[in-house]
Motif scaffolding. Structure first.
Motif, mmCIF file in Angstrom:
data_model
loop_
_atom_site.group_PDB
_atom_site.id
_atom_site.type_symbol
_atom_site.label_atom_id
_atom_site.label_comp_id
_atom_site.label_asym_id
_atom_site.label_seq_id
_atom_site.Cartn_x
_atom_site.Cartn_y
_atom_site.Cartn_z
ATOM 1 N N UNK A 1 -6.730 -1.101 0.043
ATOM 2 C CA UNK A 1 -6.491 -1.511 -0.704
ATOM 3 C C UNK A 1 -5.680 -2.368 -0.467
ATOM 4 N N UNK A 2 -6.107 -3.040 -1.512
ATOM 5 C CA UNK A 2 -5.215 -4.483 -1.642
ATOM 6 C C UNK A 2 -4.118 -3.845 -2.707
ATOM 7 N N UNK B 1 1.754 4.635 -1.894
ATOM 8 C CA UNK B 1 1.454 3.146 -1.842
ATOM 9 C C UNK B 1 2.034 1.928 -2.935
ATOM 10 N N UNK B 2 2.227 2.811 -3.622
ATOM 11 C CA UNK B 2 3.411 2.329 -4.961
ATOM 12 C C UNK B 2 4.998 1.152 -3.443
ATOM 13 N N UNK B 3 4.967 2.695 -3.587
ATOM 14 C CA UNK B 3 6.253 1.956 -2.605
ATOM 15 C C UNK B 3 6.340 0.986 -1.600
ATOM 16 N N UNK B 4 5.203 1.424 -0.301
ATOM 17 C CA UNK B 4 5.430 0.264 -0.042
ATOM 18 C C UNK B 4 4.840 -1.133 -0.112
ATOM 19 N N UNK C 1 -1.339 4.717 5.976
ATOM 20 C CA UNK C 1 -1.258 6.215 5.506
ATOM 21 C C UNK C 1 -1.618 7.070 6.412
ATOM 22 N N UNK C 2 -1.251 8.162 6.497
ATOM 23 C CA UNK C 2 -2.043 9.433 6.972
ATOM 24 C C UNK C 2 -0.971 10.612 6.595
ATOM 25 N N UNK C 3 -2.415 11.703 5.942
ATOM 26 C CA UNK C 3 -1.404 12.462 5.354
ATOM 27 C C UNK C 3 -2.337 13.888 5.289
#
Length: 158
Positions: free
Chosen positions: A151-152, A93-96, A71-73
């Motif tokens: 993040x796992x 992150x939740x969607x991925x 991710x980048x933001x």
């Protein structure tokens, strides 16, 4: 496609968003970390209260033996420090994890970008290591270190 968070909605960038995003990446608070991209293809607009306030993107490694996403933001200065970045990162992150099946996500802020690091920790990202002379500072042109964080899926907060 729209991905809804608590504060933001993520959706593909359209032509009308480009001018707004070009303005945001030129703000001093954003330009310190982001060089203006040539375009915003493949990015998602971060929308809050009907207006575009930044962008977020993801990349995926799809090889089953190494599968993960990154991710980048960036967020406009007037929206920083309000939990918007945390919500956008958590939402993507939740969607991925849930929709795209990733078990691991990475993000790589500059070591000196303590505000971003604090944001990512709130989502559950943990430091993995320092990547020496990882990227060019978009203002000075000097090399600077990056912090690899990951993040796992089981560590996602929220």
């Amino acid at each position: 496609m729209e991905i809804k968070g608590d504060l933001v909605v993520l959706r593909p960038v359209d032509e009308e968003d480009a001018a707004v995003l070009h303005g945001i990446v030129r703000e001093p608070e954003v330009a310190a970390w982001w060089a203006p991209p040539e375009g915003f293809d493949g990015m998602l607009a971060i929308v809050m209260e009907g207006g575009v306030i930044g962008a977020i993107r993801y990349d995926e490694e799809l090889d089953e033996d190494y599968r993960y996403a990154s991710i980048d933001i960036f967020i406009g200065a007037r929206h920083q420090g309000r939990g918007v970045g945390t919500d956008a990162v958590r939402t993507l992150a939740r969607w991925l994890i849930r929709e795209r099946g990733h078990h691991r996500i990475t993000i790589d802020p500059a070591v000196v970008n303590t505000v971003a690091i604090k944001c990512y920790r709130k989502v559950g990202f943990k430091p993995v290591g320092t990547m020496r002379e990882y990227e060019r500072d978009p203002i000075s042109g000097r090399w600077r270190d990056g912090l690899l964080m990951d993040l796992l899926a089981r560590e996602l907060i929220g």
